[in-house]
Design an enzyme around this catalytic site. Structure first.
Site, short mmCIF file in Angstrom:
data_model
loop_
_atom_site.label_atom_id
_atom_site.label_comp_id
_atom_site.label_asym_id
_atom_site.label_seq_id
_atom_site.Cartn_x
_atom_site.Cartn_y
_atom_site.Cartn_z
N SER A 156 -138.85 16.03 42.72
CA SER A 156 -139.52 15.43 43.91
C SER A 156 -138.34 14.40 44.79
O SER A 156 -138.60 14.56 45.85
CB SER A 156 -140.65 14.70 43.72
OG SER A 156 -141.57 15.26 42.96
N HIS A 193 -139.00 23.65 44.73
CA HIS A 193 -139.91 22.46 44.81
C HIS A 193 -141.43 22.99 45.14
O HIS A 193 -141.64 23.28 46.28
CB HIS A 193 -139.51 21.39 45.64
CG HIS A 193 -140.20 20.29 46.04
ND1 HIS A 193 -140.73 19.61 46.96
CD2 HIS A 193 -140.75 19.29 44.82
CE1 HIS A 193 -141.27 18.52 46.60
NE2 HIS A 193 -141.59 18.34 45.42
N GLU A 198 -140.22 24.65 48.45
CA GLU A 198 -139.09 24.36 49.07
C GLU A 198 -137.79 24.81 48.40
O GLU A 198 -137.82 24.59 47.06
CB GLU A 198 -138.79 22.77 49.30
CG GLU A 198 -139.66 22.32 50.29
CD GLU A 198 -139.56 20.83 50.45
OE1 GLU A 198 -139.73 20.12 51.62
OE2 GLU A 198 -139.50 19.97 49.55
N ASN A 227 -141.19 15.95 51.60
CA ASN A 227 -141.42 14.45 51.02
C ASN A 227 -140.73 13.55 51.88
O ASN A 227 -141.14 12.42 51.98
CB ASN A 227 -140.90 14.29 49.66
CG ASN A 227 -141.86 14.95 48.62
OD1 ASN A 227 -142.93 15.32 48.66
ND2 ASN A 227 -141.35 15.32 47.36
P1 NAD Z 1 -145.78 15.09 33.83
O1 NAD Z 1 -145.27 13.88 33.29
O2 NAD Z 1 -147.21 15.50 34.10
O3 NAD Z 1 -145.05 16.43 32.78
C1 NAD Z 1 -143.80 16.28 32.44
C2 NAD Z 1 -143.49 16.85 31.04
O4 NAD Z 1 -142.21 16.93 30.81
C3 NAD Z 1 -144.25 16.02 29.96
O5 NAD Z 1 -145.19 17.18 29.27
C4 NAD Z 1 -143.08 15.65 29.00
O6 NAD Z 1 -143.31 15.45 27.84
C5 NAD Z 1 -142.15 16.95 29.16
N1 NAD Z 1 -140.68 16.76 28.94
C6 NAD Z 1 -140.14 15.52 29.27
N2 NAD Z 1 -138.65 15.46 28.68
C7 NAD Z 1 -138.57 17.01 28.40
C8 NAD Z 1 -137.59 17.61 28.12
N3 NAD Z 1 -136.31 17.14 27.88
N4 NAD Z 1 -137.71 19.07 27.55
C9 NAD Z 1 -139.16 19.35 27.69
N5 NAD Z 1 -140.08 18.88 28.39
C10 NAD Z 1 -140.05 17.57 28.50
O7 NAD Z 1 -144.75 15.31 35.05
P2 NAD Z 1 -145.10 16.19 36.37
O8 NAD Z 1 -145.89 15.56 37.30
O9 NAD Z 1 -145.54 17.58 35.75
O10 NAD Z 1 -143.76 16.30 37.27
C11 NAD Z 1 -142.86 17.26 36.49
C12 NAD Z 1 -141.79 17.40 37.88
O11 NAD Z 1 -142.28 17.74 39.10
C13 NAD Z 1 -141.21 16.08 38.09
O12 NAD Z 1 -139.73 16.25 38.50
C14 NAD Z 1 -141.80 15.80 39.55
O13 NAD Z 1 -140.89 14.88 40.49
C15 NAD Z 1 -142.10 16.99 40.07
N6 NAD Z 1 -143.16 17.21 41.01
C16 NAD Z 1 -144.37 16.49 40.47
C17 NAD Z 1 -145.37 16.75 41.69
C18 NAD Z 1 -146.85 15.98 41.34
O14 NAD Z 1 -147.55 16.13 42.16
N7 NAD Z 1 -146.97 15.25 40.18
C19 NAD Z 1 -145.24 17.60 42.65
C20 NAD Z 1 -144.16 18.09 43.05
C21 NAD Z 1 -143.13 18.10 42.19
#
Ligand code: NAD
Length: 670
Positions: A426, A447, A459, A497
């Site tokens: 993000s 994204h 995106e 964003n």
């Molecule tokens: P989250 O914390 O819910 O999930 C992340 C997962 O990744 C966890 O289960 C963690 O154990 C795992 N993880 C960490 N290191 C790892 C590795 N080396 N190998 C495999 N798994 C690993 O996070 P999220 O909210 O799902 O966000 C994930 C990504 O998506 C981030 O980059 C975030 O910025 C992006 N994003 C989030 C949103 C949102 O609304 N939350 C929206 C768009 C994009």
């Protein structure tokens, strides 16, 4: 006997059944344009008077689609109420002649049966449909600011009952075959395998058409009215049902979208044309149709560089986003290798996936077999063993740069050179994440937005070093998932964003000044800000929804853009919930200006930085990725309507009052 017309082919079978095949000239799908309707009326007239014709089957000769609706370009060009009334009058006459005919008309439906297409099917005596993933029914007119005008608001309630009919007409949502048969929308569901090289001469051997032919030879079916529908003949009950439906709609749309409420009125008053005429020439209808046409323009020309039958996709991280992305992928037939750090995280991810799929099963959007197959297609793992053969990997791990950089290094150790690495970050740039990559050319951002299922935007963040085949694969995959991919230059916060950050920061500053949270959210909602297919949501609710961590990362990453997105100490304090300010009262208009005008400013800066080339892309991205209200036509369309000079001077006023973060971009033009 086979006859060929410009948009149709017909075949009178020896048993007296006339097959009428829709086959729009020069179009990939069937549309009910006025010229098609005219030709169809001519064929129907012939059929009705021909004594050799015992029954009629309407079918499509296009692959995987029945009829997708009226011609939107014609609707958009509808200059006056009179011209609309004339067209609608002709169609009503035609559909009534089908409905009242002594001959049994059967619609044999495979693929999309939408809008006017469904209204035509409703005028038939029977509807048989193919039980496959492509078959779907909907009356999406309200999404264009109008209501079904070819009798749909009258025939549907009679067929399936007023409550399910109102739900379908006022939401515009898809109904899948299993639900359609349960509600009585269709009469038969057939497991159909389309014949090779579908032609009117050989189509009768298809299971669907053969059932339709048998049905067309039966006597016309007289539909019984059930008790509940009978009671709806009483004005008091009808008015009560209508009042309740309108109240629910109003609570969802805040009156910004009049079409659903007008559709209820059309159903209750049993008179749809005046309501349609009121809506069709409105500026709102024009705005929504423009959005629709722009969205269609962004839809695929199929490239087939990535294919569910052949390719396996990797998802790294089974958290909030990774698990939702995995659901979208298996829904389109992909096998998914889902990797996380430990069994506990994978279990949590699989539970989330199970929850989403179970909802689909309950809604009958999928069968139990499909449900089982989808789950079997997800292969949870903690190692890299299966990743060598994936064609594309989507990284959705925690928003920590060092973790992402390290993960890409690990990935490069196992994946073959052509595997695309797409980050869902993000806040970081592809360049930051790929800083140590051996093959940066296959790195890109895809994204997705939360919730993945209903937010249509993806995106596609393209860095200077990303190669064309990587871009093509990412675009194609997004389209296959039913998304709208918008290519953006690799830069902090990409497009949405970056613009949204200005809105969220201002909301937090307002809160820190002591403006009640309720007032901030409600001003944004009154303006129409929403998420998730129109669910009203204010900025502070959005921050909670996305997660404060993610928002913090986005805003921090944008610090490099200058003081307008400064990482304020006050912001940190609010996030940590340590600062309880005094309450002050600010007018709704002032709050709205402070929230919305900085987004216009940032959008113009994005154009200046060439994050995207055309202002329309900003409007589409904000609509499908940030819940900017469709009824306003788009962020920049709205700004242009308000007058850019006017917005600039309001920003200057705000600058004088609240500081330089409101200073307008010097090149304040579109
Ligand atoms: P989250 O914390 O819910 O999930 C992340 C997962 O990744 C966890 O289960 C963690 O154990 C795992 N993880 C960490 N290191 C790892 C590795 N080396 N190998 C495999 N798994 C690993 O996070 P999220 O909210 O799902 O966000 C994930 C990504 O998506 C981030 O980059 C975030 O910025 C992006 N994003 C989030 C949103 C949102 O609304 N939350 C929206 C768009 C994009």
């Amino acid at each position: 006997m086979v006859k060929t017309y410009r948009n149709f082919k017909t075949n009178l079978l020896s048993n007296g059944v006339m097959l009428i095949g829709f086959d729009n000239h020069d179009k990939p799908v069937n549309i009910l344009s006025s010229s098609v309707l005219e030709e169809f009326a001519f064929i129907v007239e012939d059929v009705l008077t021909d004594k050799d014709v015992k029954g009629v089957v309407l079918l499509s000769l296009k692959k995987n689609s029945f009829i997708v609706g009226a011609d939107i370009n014609e609707v958009s060009a509808m200059a006056s109420r009179e011209s609309c009334k004339e067209l609608v009058g002709k169609v009503h006459k035609l559909f009534h002649s089908i409905e009242d005919s002594e001959k049994t008309f059967v619609a044999a439906i495979e693929g999309a049966c939408l809008g006017g297409g469904l209204e035509l099917a409703l005028a038939c005596n029977l509807r048989v449909a193919s039980d496959n993933e492509e078959t779907v029914f909907a009356l999406p007119e309200v999404l264009l600011g109008i209501i079904p005008g070819f009798g749909g608001t009258q025939r549907l309630p009679r067929l399936i009952g007023i409550t399910p009919a109102l739900e379908m007409i006022t939401s515009g949502k898809n109904v899948f075959p299993k639900k359609a048969i349960k509600t009585g929308l269709i009469d038969d569901l057939v497991k159909n395998i389309p014949v090779e090289n579908r032609k009117i001469e050989n189509i009768e051997s298809e299971a669907l058409i053969s059932v339709a032919i048998q049905r067309a030879l039966e006597k016309r079916k007289v539909r019984k009215v059930n008790l509940l529908n009978k009671s709806l003949g009483w004005p008091l009950v009808r008015n009560l049902v209508g009042w309740k439906a309108k109240r629910t709609i109003l609570s969802k749309t805040d009156g910004h979208y009049p079409a659903p409420a007008k559709a209820v009125e059309a159903v209750i008053s049993e008179d749809e044309t005046p309501k349609l005429l009121e809506l069709i020439t409105s500026p709102l209808c024009k705005r929504l149709i423009d959005i629709f046409l722009m969205t269609e323009k962004m839809k695929p020309s199929k490239i087939d560089c990535i294919n569910p039958a052949r390719d396996c996709i990797g998802v790294l991280g089974a958290g909030l986003m990774g698990s939702q992305i995995a659901v979208s992928l298996v829904g389109k037939g992909y096998t998914v290798n889902l990797r996380d750090l430990g069994m506990e995280q994978l279990r949590a991810g699989m539970e989330r996936i199970l929850g989403i799929e179970q909802k689909d099963l309950l809604k009958r959007a999928i069968s139990k077999t499909e449900f089982d197959q989808r789950l079997l297609k997800i292969r949870p793992t903690t190692d890299w063993n299966r990743f060598q053969k994936t064609s594309l990997v989507i990284e959705a791990i925690k928003e920590i740069l060092e973790w992402k950089v390290k993960l890409l290094e690990e990935f490069e150790g196992v994946a073959d050179e052509n595997t695309v690495f797409a980050t869902n970050t993000s806040s970081y740039t592809v360049a930051e994440i790929a800083q140590k990559a051996k093959h940066p050319e296959r790195c890109i951002a895809m994204h997705f937005f939360n919730p993945v299922r209903s937010m249509k935007l993806v995106e596609i963040g393209v860095a200077e070093f990303t190669n064309l085949s990587t871009v093509t694969k990412a675009i194609e995959l997004s389209r296959q998932l039913g998304k709208i991919p918008i290519v953006v230059r690799d830069s902090p916060g990409f497009l949405v964003n970056r613009i949204l950050a200005r809105y969220m920061i201002e909301a937090i500053i307002l809160e820190s000044e002591g403006v009640p949270v309720r007032d901030i959210n409600s001003a944004a909602k009154k303006f129409g800000m929403a998420i998730d297919s129109g669910r009203a949501m204010g900025p502070l609710e959005l921050i909670d929804y996305v997660g404060t961590d993610t928002c913090m990362h986005v805003i921090r990453s944008l610090k490099k853009l200058g003081s307008r997105v400064e990482d304020r100490p006050i912001f940190e304090t609010i996030m940590q919930k340590q600062y309880i300010p005094d309450r002050i009262k600010l007018s709704q208009d002032k709050i709205t200006q402070r929230l919305i005008l900085p987004m216009v400013d940032e959008a113009l800066r994005c154009l200046g930085d060439q994050i995207v080339k055309e202002p329309e892309y900003i409007d589409m991205a904000m609509l499908y990725g940030a819940g900017f209200p469709a009824f306003r036509g788009g962020l920049l369309k709205w700004a242009a309507n308000e007058g850019l000079d006017n917005i600039k001077s309001r920003l200057k006023d705000l600058q004088g009052q609240y500081g330089d973060r409101f200073a307008p971009f010097e090149n304040f033009k579109i």
